[in-house]
Design a protein around this motif. Sequence first.
Motif, PDB file in Angstrom:
ATOM      1  N   VAL A 327       0.849  -1.183   0.000  1.00 18.50           N
ATOM      2  CA  VAL A 327       0.000   0.000   0.000  1.00 18.50           C
ATOM      3  C   VAL A 327       0.888   1.237   0.000  1.00 18.50           C
ATOM      4  CG1 VAL A 327      -1.789   1.285   1.204  1.00 18.50           C
ATOM      5  CG2 VAL A 327      -1.815  -1.233   1.224  1.00 18.50           C
ATOM      6  N   THR A 329       0.766   5.583  -0.315  1.00 16.51           N
ATOM      7  CA  THR A 329      -0.095   6.768  -0.268  1.00 16.51           C
ATOM      8  C   THR A 329       0.330   7.800  -1.295  1.00 16.51           C
ATOM      9  OG1 THR A 329       1.308   7.715   1.455  1.00 16.51           O
ATOM     10  CG2 THR A 329      -0.609   6.438   2.166  1.00 16.51           C
ATOM     11  N   VAL A 397     -12.181   2.027 -10.333  1.00 15.26           N
ATOM     12  CA  VAL A 397     -12.557   2.886  -9.213  1.00 15.26           C
ATOM     13  C   VAL A 397     -12.047   2.257  -7.913  1.00 15.26           C
ATOM     14  CG1 VAL A 397     -14.597   3.820 -10.371  1.00 15.26           C
ATOM     15  CG2 VAL A 397     -14.812   1.743  -9.012  1.00 15.26           C
ATOM     16  N   GLU A 398     -11.808   3.096  -6.935  1.00 11.32           N
ATOM     17  CA  GLU A 398     -11.301   2.623  -5.648  1.00 11.32           C
ATOM     18  C   GLU A 398     -12.401   1.876  -4.905  1.00 11.32           C
ATOM     19  OE1 GLU A 398      -8.344   1.939  -2.947  1.00 11.32           O
ATOM     20  OE2 GLU A 398      -8.182   2.954  -4.884  1.00 11.32           O
ATOM     21  N   ASP A 401     -13.028  -0.102   1.687  1.00 16.27           N
ATOM     22  CA  ASP A 401     -11.959  -0.718   2.490  1.00 16.27           C
ATOM     23  C   ASP A 401     -12.188  -2.218   2.645  1.00 16.27           C
ATOM     24  OD1 ASP A 401     -10.796   1.706   2.749  1.00 16.27           O
ATOM     25  OD2 ASP A 401     -11.630   2.135   4.742  1.00 16.27           O
ATOM     26  N   PHE A 405      -9.551  -5.070  -5.297  1.00 13.98           N
ATOM     27  CA  PHE A 405      -9.680  -4.055  -6.351  1.00 13.98           C
ATOM     28  C   PHE A 405     -10.211  -4.666  -7.652  1.00 13.98           C
ATOM     29  CE2 PHE A 405      -7.982  -1.688  -9.953  1.00 13.98           C
ATOM     30  CZ  PHE A 405      -8.359  -0.385  -9.636  1.00 13.98           C
ATOM     31  N   TYR A 408     -13.828  -6.131  -7.392  1.00 16.50           N
ATOM     32  CA  TYR A 408     -14.828  -5.074  -7.241  1.00 16.50           C
ATOM     33  C   TYR A 408     -15.128  -4.390  -8.592  1.00 16.50           C
ATOM     34  CZ  TYR A 408     -17.120  -0.802  -5.676  1.00 16.50           C
ATOM     35  OH  TYR A 408     -18.007   0.229  -5.507  1.00 16.50           O
ATOM     36  N   ASN A 409     -14.106  -4.238  -9.429  1.00 26.61           N
ATOM     37  CA  ASN A 409     -14.271  -3.490 -10.683  1.00 26.61           C
ATOM     38  C   ASN A 409     -14.774  -4.333 -11.857  1.00 26.61           C
ATOM     39  OD1 ASN A 409     -13.197  -0.487 -10.652  1.00 26.61           O
ATOM     40  ND2 ASN A 409     -11.889  -1.648  -9.251  1.00 26.61           N
TER      41      ASN A 409
END
Length: 479
Positions: A327, A329, A397-398, A401, A405, A408-409
Amino acid sequence: MSTNGIAEITVHQNETNQTEIKGTVEEFGADVAREAASQAKASESKASDAQKMAEAWAESTEAPSAAGTRSAKTWSDVARQWAESTTTPDGVKDAKSAKSWAGVAQGHANNASLKANAAAASANTAELQAEASANSAKTATTNAGEAATSASNAAVSAKAADDSYKALVNNDLPKKANLSGANFTGAITAPTAAAGTNTTQVATTAFVQTALAAMVNGSPAALDTLKELAAALGNDPNFATTVTNLIATKLDKTGTAVKATADAAGNTITATYSTKSELSQHVATLSKVATSGSYKDLLNQPAIPSKTSELTNDSRYVSTDTSGNVVLTGALHATQVFNAVYNDLAEFFRRGEETEPGDIIALDESSPSEQYKKATENSKAVVGVHSNEFGQILGGVEPPDGENFIEYNLPYFIPVSLAGRVHVKVYGKVVAGDFIVPSDMPGIGRSARDGESLKNTVGIALQTDNNENVRRIRILVRR
């Protein structure tokens, strides 16, 4: 029986006892025939009387019918008198025969002949005059043609003159400089004045260069322009005054008794700064770290974290989640990345229908918004191949939590290979190096035929496969 008479027969048809039969005529009765014969005999008698009367009218020398009438023979003699008599014909007073009138006519004819001759002479004269007029008209026509030609030539000359005038005004004159306030655009040459000339004579570039060379007079390149001199003087127009004032603040380098009493901020030196001897007296009281600078000489050594998870005061460091995913940032910058397991670079495209890895994907042209579906040979905008072998994916898209990834997409986007190697669905024989294009089956490709447009090529086959069924082969993505 004489046949000179004409018998007139009137037949009255009785509607009650007479019947009309097509193609036939009803016969007369015997009594009707006898009546007709009687009328014919009477007509014959009348015809004989008429014949005798006609003969009397033709040849009698006396009145054939009553006083005052004349036969044709008598009228013939009268006609002769009217034609040839030299006296009054038929005893009519003041009458003249045709012969007499012929003489009168002859006289009139002679007069007419004379007048006709005169008229002929006048006509000849008129003809000559007409011919002369025709020649004059012909000459006038020729002159008119020549005048028209001259007018046409004059018009051409006038246009040429007008064009020349316009060219002079629009092209030539703008290229000339005004006598007053001349604005030259080309190179102007003039005689070069002698060095040191101080008149209103035009200064040439040669004169100026000579004057500049005399002014520079061998100055170094860093100081041979006014800008460089100004920069060297700190762009100070009062340089001499500034330098004089600064000199007044300096100590005489040969002086021994003069000492500075204050610093630039105005602080008294003796009250603000320690002397060397004063500092030397306090060295022994300083901690060892003050002179060594070593971490081990610190009296209270701080703990240094051995892993990033022990850092709690800064969120901008690399971490991993429970699945082992790295991860970040911020942006990841790397010179090189090694050992990628997968083969292509992909991007998420908005999904328009269900697709599978290996399907060829194209823009859904019927949709009002941008979305994508399986391609066919009729698709106008083929974008690539549905991939599950990507080493890197763009877009999407994000997720919330904790959610994966990719998973989900996928319901919303199709991962489409943009570069690299990927497996694609095809049917029919394929030879390594063939261009793969969409077929008539949605999402399925085939080898491009010779001469076929390669506008919608998705890639080049990397293997030869002689199977005919639908299967997946590896291609090098090429758009």
